[in-house]
Design a protein around this motif. Structure first.
Motif, PDB file in Angstrom:
ATOM      1  N   ASP A  85      42.846  30.310  35.842  1.00 48.81           N
ATOM      2  CA  ASP A  85      43.776  31.411  35.570  1.00 48.81           C
ATOM      3  C   ASP A  85      43.378  32.635  36.381  1.00 48.81           C
ATOM      4  O   ASP A  85      42.212  32.853  36.691  1.00 48.81           O
ATOM      5  CB  ASP A  85      43.768  31.720  34.075  1.00 48.81           C
ATOM      6  CG  ASP A  85      44.834  32.714  33.740  1.00 48.81           C
ATOM      7  OD1 ASP A  85      44.474  33.886  33.511  1.00 48.81           O
ATOM      8  OD2 ASP A  85      46.041  32.365  33.742  1.00 48.81           O
ATOM      9  N   VAL A  86      44.375  33.473  36.746  1.00 46.55           N
ATOM     10  CA  VAL A  86      44.114  34.645  37.584  1.00 46.55           C
ATOM     11  C   VAL A  86      43.206  35.634  36.893  1.00 46.55           C
ATOM     12  O   VAL A  86      42.429  36.347  37.539  1.00 46.55           O
ATOM     13  CB  VAL A  86      45.459  35.290  37.982  1.00 46.55           C
ATOM     14  CG1 VAL A  86      46.159  35.876  36.762  1.00 46.55           C
ATOM     15  CG2 VAL A  86      45.239  36.385  39.016  1.00 46.55           C
ATOM     16  N   ARG A  87      43.235  35.710  35.592  1.00 45.13           N
ATOM     17  CA  ARG A  87      42.357  36.654  34.882  1.00 45.13           C
ATOM     18  C   ARG A  87      40.915  36.246  35.061  1.00 45.13           C
ATOM     19  O   ARG A  87      40.049  37.081  35.280  1.00 45.13           O
ATOM     20  CB  ARG A  87      42.743  36.700  33.403  1.00 45.13           C
ATOM     21  CG  ARG A  87      41.857  37.664  32.589  1.00 45.13           C
ATOM     22  CD  ARG A  87      42.258  37.664  31.132  1.00 45.13           C
ATOM     23  NE  ARG A  87      43.638  38.097  30.988  1.00 45.13           N
ATOM     24  CZ  ARG A  87      44.307  38.074  29.816  1.00 45.13           C
ATOM     25  NH1 ARG A  87      43.736  37.628  28.714  1.00 45.13           N
ATOM     26  NH2 ARG A  87      45.561  38.493  29.772  1.00 45.13           N
ATOM     27  N   ASP A  88      40.645  34.920  34.938  1.00 43.95           N
ATOM     28  CA  ASP A  88      39.278  34.473  35.147  1.00 43.95           C
ATOM     29  C   ASP A  88      38.823  34.747  36.582  1.00 43.95           C
ATOM     30  O   ASP A  88      37.672  35.108  36.836  1.00 43.95           O
ATOM     31  CB  ASP A  88      39.176  32.960  34.846  1.00 43.95           C
ATOM     32  CG  ASP A  88      39.499  32.675  33.395  1.00 43.95           C
ATOM     33  OD1 ASP A  88      39.337  33.607  32.572  1.00 43.95           O
ATOM     34  OD2 ASP A  88      39.916  31.551  33.114  1.00 43.95           O
ATOM     35  N   LEU A  91      35.067  40.735  39.844  1.00 42.68           N
ATOM     36  CA  LEU A  91      34.527  42.009  39.379  1.00 42.68           C
ATOM     37  C   LEU A  91      33.054  41.877  39.061  1.00 42.68           C
ATOM     38  O   LEU A  91      32.248  42.766  39.379  1.00 42.68           O
ATOM     39  CB  LEU A  91      35.315  42.469  38.159  1.00 42.68           C
ATOM     40  CG  LEU A  91      34.885  43.800  37.548  1.00 42.68           C
ATOM     41  CD1 LEU A  91      35.049  44.931  38.563  1.00 42.68           C
ATOM     42  CD2 LEU A  91      35.717  44.118  36.302  1.00 42.68           C
ATOM     43  N   LYS A  92      32.684  40.782  38.419  1.00 42.68           N
ATOM     44  CA  LYS A  92      31.267  40.562  38.093  1.00 42.68           C
ATOM     45  C   LYS A  92      30.457  40.426  39.365  1.00 42.68           C
ATOM     46  O   LYS A  92      29.319  40.887  39.452  1.00 42.68           O
ATOM     47  CB  LYS A  92      31.129  39.306  37.223  1.00 42.68           C
ATOM     48  CG  LYS A  92      29.733  39.087  36.688  1.00 42.68           C
ATOM     49  CD  LYS A  92      29.665  37.800  35.892  1.00 42.68           C
ATOM     50  CE  LYS A  92      30.627  37.847  34.698  1.00 42.68           C
ATOM     51  NZ  LYS A  92      30.570  36.620  33.866  1.00 42.68           N
ATOM     52  N   GLU A  93      31.062  39.806  40.362  1.00 38.88           N
ATOM     53  CA  GLU A  93      30.362  39.659  41.650  1.00 38.88           C
ATOM     54  C   GLU A  93      30.049  41.010  42.279  1.00 38.88           C
ATOM     55  O   GLU A  93      28.960  41.241  42.780  1.00 38.88           O
ATOM     56  CB  GLU A  93      31.227  38.822  42.582  1.00 38.88           C
ATOM     57  CG  GLU A  93      30.659  38.693  43.998  1.00 38.88           C
ATOM     58  CD  GLU A  93      31.661  38.047  44.933  1.00 38.88           C
ATOM     59  OE1 GLU A  93      31.491  38.200  46.158  1.00 38.88           O
ATOM     60  OE2 GLU A  93      32.601  37.407  44.439  1.00 38.88           O
ATOM     61  N   HIS A  94      31.025  41.950  42.245  1.00 38.13           N
ATOM     62  CA  HIS A  94      30.800  43.280  42.808  1.00 38.13           C
ATOM     63  C   HIS A  94      29.797  44.073  42.003  1.00 38.13           C
ATOM     64  O   HIS A  94      29.031  44.868  42.562  1.00 38.13           O
ATOM     65  CB  HIS A  94      32.125  44.031  42.884  1.00 38.13           C
ATOM     66  CG  HIS A  94      32.963  43.651  44.074  1.00 38.13           C
ATOM     67  ND1 HIS A  94      32.767  44.155  45.335  1.00 38.13           N
ATOM     68  CD2 HIS A  94      33.993  42.751  44.190  1.00 38.13           C
ATOM     69  CE1 HIS A  94      33.639  43.639  46.185  1.00 38.13           C
ATOM     70  NE2 HIS A  94      34.390  42.760  45.510  1.00 38.13           N
ATOM     71  N   ASP A  95      29.785  43.896  40.687  1.00 30.77           N
ATOM     72  CA  ASP A  95      28.822  44.634  39.853  1.00 30.77           C
ATOM     73  C   ASP A  95      27.400  44.199  40.132  1.00 30.77           C
ATOM     74  O   ASP A  95      26.467  45.003  40.036  1.00 30.77           O
ATOM     75  CB  ASP A  95      29.162  44.431  38.387  1.00 30.77           C
ATOM     76  CG  ASP A  95      30.474  45.106  38.011  1.00 30.77           C
ATOM     77  OD1 ASP A  95      31.074  44.723  37.007  1.00 30.77           O
ATOM     78  OD2 ASP A  95      30.873  46.055  38.761  1.00 30.77           O
ATOM     79  N   ALA A 147      26.798  47.185  47.096  1.00 28.91           N
ATOM     80  CA  ALA A 147      28.088  47.824  46.798  1.00 28.91           C
ATOM     81  C   ALA A 147      27.876  49.331  46.630  1.00 28.91           C
ATOM     82  O   ALA A 147      26.811  49.777  46.210  1.00 28.91           O
ATOM     83  CB  ALA A 147      28.691  47.207  45.535  1.00 28.91           C
ATOM     84  N   PRO A 148      28.880  50.153  46.940  1.00 30.41           N
ATOM     85  CA  PRO A 148      28.725  51.621  46.804  1.00 30.41           C
ATOM     86  C   PRO A 148      28.613  52.033  45.349  1.00 30.41           C
ATOM     87  O   PRO A 148      29.211  51.400  44.472  1.00 30.41           O
ATOM     88  CB  PRO A 148      30.001  52.166  47.440  1.00 30.41           C
ATOM     89  CG  PRO A 148      30.987  51.064  47.334  1.00 30.41           C
ATOM     90  CD  PRO A 148      30.208  49.789  47.467  1.00 30.41           C
ATOM     91  N   PRO A 149      27.863  53.112  45.057  1.00 30.63           N
ATOM     92  CA  PRO A 149      27.657  53.561  43.662  1.00 30.63           C
ATOM     93  C   PRO A 149      28.805  54.454  43.194  1.00 30.63           C
ATOM     94  O   PRO A 149      28.572  55.470  42.568  1.00 30.63           O
ATOM     95  CB  PRO A 149      26.331  54.330  43.750  1.00 30.63           C
ATOM     96  CG  PRO A 149      26.361  54.913  45.103  1.00 30.63           C
ATOM     97  CD  PRO A 149      27.042  53.885  45.980  1.00 30.63           C
ATOM     98  N   LEU A 174      38.618  50.922  44.590  1.00 33.38           N
ATOM     99  CA  LEU A 174      39.830  50.161  44.274  1.00 33.38           C
ATOM    100  C   LEU A 174      39.802  48.858  45.054  1.00 33.38           C
ATOM    101  O   LEU A 174      39.752  48.874  46.276  1.00 33.38           O
ATOM    102  CB  LEU A 174      41.070  50.986  44.631  1.00 33.38           C
ATOM    103  CG  LEU A 174      42.409  50.307  44.363  1.00 33.38           C
ATOM    104  CD1 LEU A 174      42.584  50.052  42.869  1.00 33.38           C
ATOM    105  CD2 LEU A 174      43.546  51.166  44.904  1.00 33.38           C
ATOM    106  N   ALA A 175      39.813  47.718  44.321  1.00 28.01           N
ATOM    107  CA  ALA A 175      39.810  46.388  44.934  1.00 28.01           C
ATOM    108  C   ALA A 175      41.117  45.686  44.593  1.00 28.01           C
ATOM    109  O   ALA A 175      41.530  45.669  43.438  1.00 28.01           O
ATOM    110  CB  ALA A 175      38.621  45.557  44.453  1.00 28.01           C
ATOM    111  N   THR A 176      41.756  45.160  45.608  1.00 25.60           N
ATOM    112  CA  THR A 176      43.043  44.472  45.430  1.00 25.60           C
ATOM    113  C   THR A 176      42.825  42.976  45.699  1.00 25.60           C
ATOM    114  O   THR A 176      42.274  42.612  46.751  1.00 25.60           O
ATOM    115  CB  THR A 176      44.085  45.037  46.387  1.00 25.60           C
ATOM    116  OG1 THR A 176      44.227  46.425  46.143  1.00 25.60           O
ATOM    117  CG2 THR A 176      45.434  44.353  46.188  1.00 25.60           C
ATOM    118  N   TYR A 177      43.276  42.128  44.780  1.00 23.49           N
ATOM    119  CA  TYR A 177      43.120  40.675  44.913  1.00 23.49           C
ATOM    120  C   TYR A 177      44.506  40.068  44.989  1.00 23.49           C
ATOM    121  O   TYR A 177      45.279  40.136  44.021  1.00 23.49           O
ATOM    122  CB  TYR A 177      42.348  40.090  43.733  1.00 23.49           C
ATOM    123  CG  TYR A 177      41.010  40.769  43.510  1.00 23.49           C
ATOM    124  CD1 TYR A 177      39.975  40.586  44.430  1.00 23.49           C
ATOM    125  CD2 TYR A 177      40.794  41.571  42.401  1.00 23.49           C
ATOM    126  CE1 TYR A 177      38.763  41.210  44.227  1.00 23.49           C
ATOM    127  CE2 TYR A 177      39.580  42.192  42.206  1.00 23.49           C
ATOM    128  CZ  TYR A 177      38.560  42.007  43.117  1.00 23.49           C
ATOM    129  OH  TYR A 177      37.366  42.630  42.921  1.00 23.49           O
TER     130      TYR A 177
END
Length: 788
Positions: A709-712, A718-722, A727-729, A733-736
């Motif tokens: 599913d797209v939510r997963d 998002l977890k990957e970027h965290d 990644a910048p502190p 805005l990330a668009t998928y």
């Protein structure tokens, strides 16, 4: 040259005695060759000239110029007395033209000219002759010299150096006045005959001019020749040789003679009376017209000076001579008034400035005319009765009081009514006003001389019928003083009294000022409002007073300050007075009366500690406090250092990169296919917008399972970027762009239908509902189509 002239000259040449014997015989003399025959001929140096006597004698030969015969022209014959006629002698000729122009018969000695000779080219030729023995070639006679002179004939006409001469002579000249001299030259021989004798005569220009035959001087032949009648003359002069006799040759020249002007004509006005018109409003100096007298002369002889010699307008008008146009310009000398006078008459005279005394009899060289000047009425602006007004008023008058009246009238005969007004630019505070009908000035606000002593107003008077016609006048209002201000202390007084003061001691001298300005000058009186046991005031009667002590000693611990009310009064009417309070401090003084301290708290300070030392101590304390505050601020600043040090300012913002990208070969660009295909394996790449402090080993991102599913998918991204340390502190805005799983309706495209062997069945479209009826009609019923 005509045949007649040639025959005449030839006969004349034949009859001459030296032409009749051209043969010259040379006789041998018995004296030796060096024998001299002395001829006493004087010389300039006083010595004698000696001529050597030779064995043969020579005479001069003559030859006629311009010989036209067919044979050689015979010149003469040379003969030696040694010649026996047996041909043993030989004659030899040398010198000018020998052998070419002149030839000699070596046997007979006859000399001939081979061609025509022009005397004007060469007048004579010098030759040398010698007789030698033909057998021995020795000279039998010494070489001797002789001359062949070319005899002139009249073959050249007189010529003038210029074809056209230009000359001038004053008009009205007497008969015989010399104009110009012309001279012709003749190339013929002036020493022989009349061939070069020139006589002058006039062919054209009579009877006005004549010429002297011998000199060629042209002179006037008529008296009183007038330039105004005729200015240019053309004279033709002839020069003829042979003394002007028949058969002589002639030449001509043209002389253009101009008559120059003299002042022989007086100026004349074309009219006896001249009418001019002028507006009465013309300012002084305005040119209202001109007069001009004509003069037939030119140049300075026509210069005219104009003047007004009579008339009733001599004091109102003036005349100026224009040197360029020779006109008299009439100008306004004084202001004109149509209502006073409407017509003026002037008598104007024009006179030549350069008069020739020879022509006084043609005078007088002046003329007069009458100039009548009519004035025209114009609508003039109002005229005030005075050039300016001065009003004086006391400052205590009531509002609305009339302070003065201005008067104006219309100078025109119609006498239009006048309306008065004030120029508000000169009364911005609107302190004054004016009655529009009668010009009365009155106050509209209270006056105060102490604020403004003078008011400079401008009053405007305009015609009611023609408001554009207006006049301005200055009205000066002087505010007179009244005694409405009480005197006050001149300055603020800082007064002290010593604790050890004695009675009658001077502690302060006071003075007063008053805003009023009485005519007799200021006079102030000083006194105490009440009897004071401590101090008293003594009036000096010069607008000053002295403050004196009345008791012995003061104690600042008991009373540190005294208030002394002083009454100040003036002497004007009505008398004005005010009370000024002096503040007197009690201070500690030394034995000389110099103040040391006036504050009671000063006694609590340690002895010997001065005010300067206290100020230094306070400054040190303040500096220490500032240093402590700075250290605390620096310490707090170190605790708030950012996690990532960067040269750029890191804030919450959106950074826009206008980068089109490098196309398919740009491997560093963002791979949008990752979002559209979650199963794709992404190779982790470093960020290009910031430079991380530590390089981390790229890790692989776990791929999303199929049909996730797209939510997963977004949560995993998002977890990957965290968890990414590079990644910048800051919030970004990330668009998928995730398309999602396959549609349950599968593909509706017919692109692959052609690849199947069997027909496609679209009957299920009817089961989808009314929305797909149109599609079912288009693709349904395949069997019927196929059968048809």
């Amino acid at each position: 040259m005509t045949i007649y002239q040639f025959l005449l000259l030839f006969l004349l040449w034949v009859c001459l005695p030296h032409f009749c014997s051209p043969e010259i015989t040379f006789r041998r003399t018995p004296v030796p060759q060096q024998r001299l025959l002395a001829a006493h001929v004087p010389r300039s140096d006083g010595k004698l000239l000696h001529r050597q006597k030779r064995g043969w004698m020579w005479n001069q030969f003559f030859l006629l110029e311009e010989y036209t015969g067919s044979d050689y022209q015979y010149v003469g014959k040379l003969h030696s007395d040694q010649d026996k006629g047996d041909g043993s002698l030989k004659y030899i000729l040398s010198g000018d033209g020998a052998g070419t122009l002149f030839i000699i018969d070596e046997k007979t000695g006859d000399i001939h000219a081979t061609r025509r000779i022009d005397r004007e080219e060469k007048a004579f030729y010098t030759l040398r002759a010698q007789a030698i023995n033909r057998r021995t070639l020795r000279p039998v006679e010494p070489e001797s010299e002789f001359v062949i002179k070319i005899h002139d004939i009249n073959d050249n006409e007189p010529t003038f150096p210029e074809e056209i001469y230009t000359a001038s002579v004053p008009e009205m000249s007497v008969v015989g006045t010399s104009v110009v001299q012309v001279t012709a030259t003749d190339a013929d021989d002036p020493s022989y005959g009349n061939s070069a004798r020139v006589i002058y005569s006039i062919l054209q220009g009579q009877p006005y001019f004549s010429v002297e035959p011998e000199t060629g001087i042209i002179r006037t032949a008529l008296p009183n020749m007038n330039r105004e009648n005729r200015e240019q003359y053309q004279v033709v002069i002839q020069a003829k040789d042979m003394g002007g006799q028949m058969g002589g040759l002639s030449g001509t020249t043209t002389v253009n003679i101009t008559l120059t002007d003299v002042n022989d004509n007086p100026p004349r006005f074309p009219q006896n009376t001249i009418h001019l018109r002028v507006l009465e409003s013309s300012p002084v100096g305005t040119a209202i017209g001109s007069v001009k007298a004509t003069d037939a002369d030119t140049g300075k002889n026509a210069e005219v000076e104009y003047r007004i010699i009579d008339g009733d307008g001599t004091d109102m008008f003036d005349i100026i001579t224009d040197k360029d146009t020779q006109e008299g310009i009439i100008t306004v000398k004084k202001p004109l008034d149509y209502e006073s006078r409407r017509l003026y008459t002037l008598k104007v005279e024009a006179e030549n400035t350069h008069v020739d005394p020879r022509f006084y009899y043609l005078g007088p060289f002046k003329d007069t005319t009458i100039v009548k000047i009519s004035l025209e009425d114009v609508d003039e602006p109002p005229v005030f009765s005075r050039p300016s007004y001065l009003f004086e008023v006391h400052e205590d008058i009531e509002v609305g009081t009339i302070i003065g009246t201005v008067m104006a009238r219309d100078p025109d005969s119609t006498s239009s009514p006048i309306r008065f007004s004030l120029d508000r630019h000169t009364d911005l505070d609107r302190i004054f006003n004016i009655h529009s009908g009668n010009g009365s000035l009155y106050t509209s606000k209270p006056l105060d001389r102490e604020l403004s002593q003078w008011h400079n107003l401008t009053v405007i008077a305009a015609e009611i019928n023609n408001p554009k016609e207006m006049t301005r006048v200055a009205a000066f209002v002087r505010i007179l003083d009244v005694n409405d201000n009480a005197p006050q202390f001149a300055v603020f007084y800082d007064t002290f009294v010593c604790e050890n003061a004695r009675p009658g001691q001077l502690i302060q001298t006071i003075s007063a000022v008053d805003k009023d300005d009485p005519l007799g000058g200021q006079k102030f009186f000083f006194s105490l409002a009440a009897v004071n046991p401590n101090f008293t005031v003594q009036d000096n009667e010069d607008n000053t007073a002295r403050i004196l002590t009345r008791k012995n000693g003061f104690n600042r611990h008991e009373i540190s300050t005294y208030l002394l009310p002083v009454v100040i009064s003036d002497n004007d009417y009505p008398i004005q007075s005010s009370t000024g309070t002096l503040t007197i401090r009690v201070c500690a003084c030394d034995s000389q009366g110099n103040m040391q301290s006036c504050s009671a708290e000063a006694l609590l300070l340690p002895a010997g500690l001065s005010t300067g030392a206290l100020i230094a101590i306070l400054l040190c304390i303040i500096i220490l406090l500032v240093i402590v505050v700075l250290f605390a601020a620096l310490k707090r600043q170190r605790k708030k250092e950012p996690l990532i040090l960067s040269k750029e300012d890191i804030r919450d913002n959106i950074v826009s990169y206008n980068d089109e990208g490098g196309g398919e070969e740009d491997t560093q660009a963002f791979d949008i296919g990752t979002l559209r295909n979650p199963a794709a394996i992404e190779e982790k790449k470093l960020r290009r917008d910031i430079m991380p402090e530590t390089l981390f080993i790229p890790r692989r991102t776990p791929t999303a399972p199929d049909n996730t599913d797209v939510r997963d998918f977004i949560n995993e991204r998002l977890k990957e970027h965290d968890l990414d340390p590079t990644a910048p502190p800051y919030d970004s805005l990330a668009t998928y762009a995730y398309e999602g799983n396959d549609s349950i309706a599968e593909s509706l495209s017919s692109l692959e239908s052609g690849t199947t062997d069997g027909d496609q069945n679209y009957d299920y479209l009817r089961e989808w509902g009314p929305r797909f009826n149109k599609l079912a009609e288009m693709y349904g019923g395949g069997e019927s189509d196929k059968d048809s």
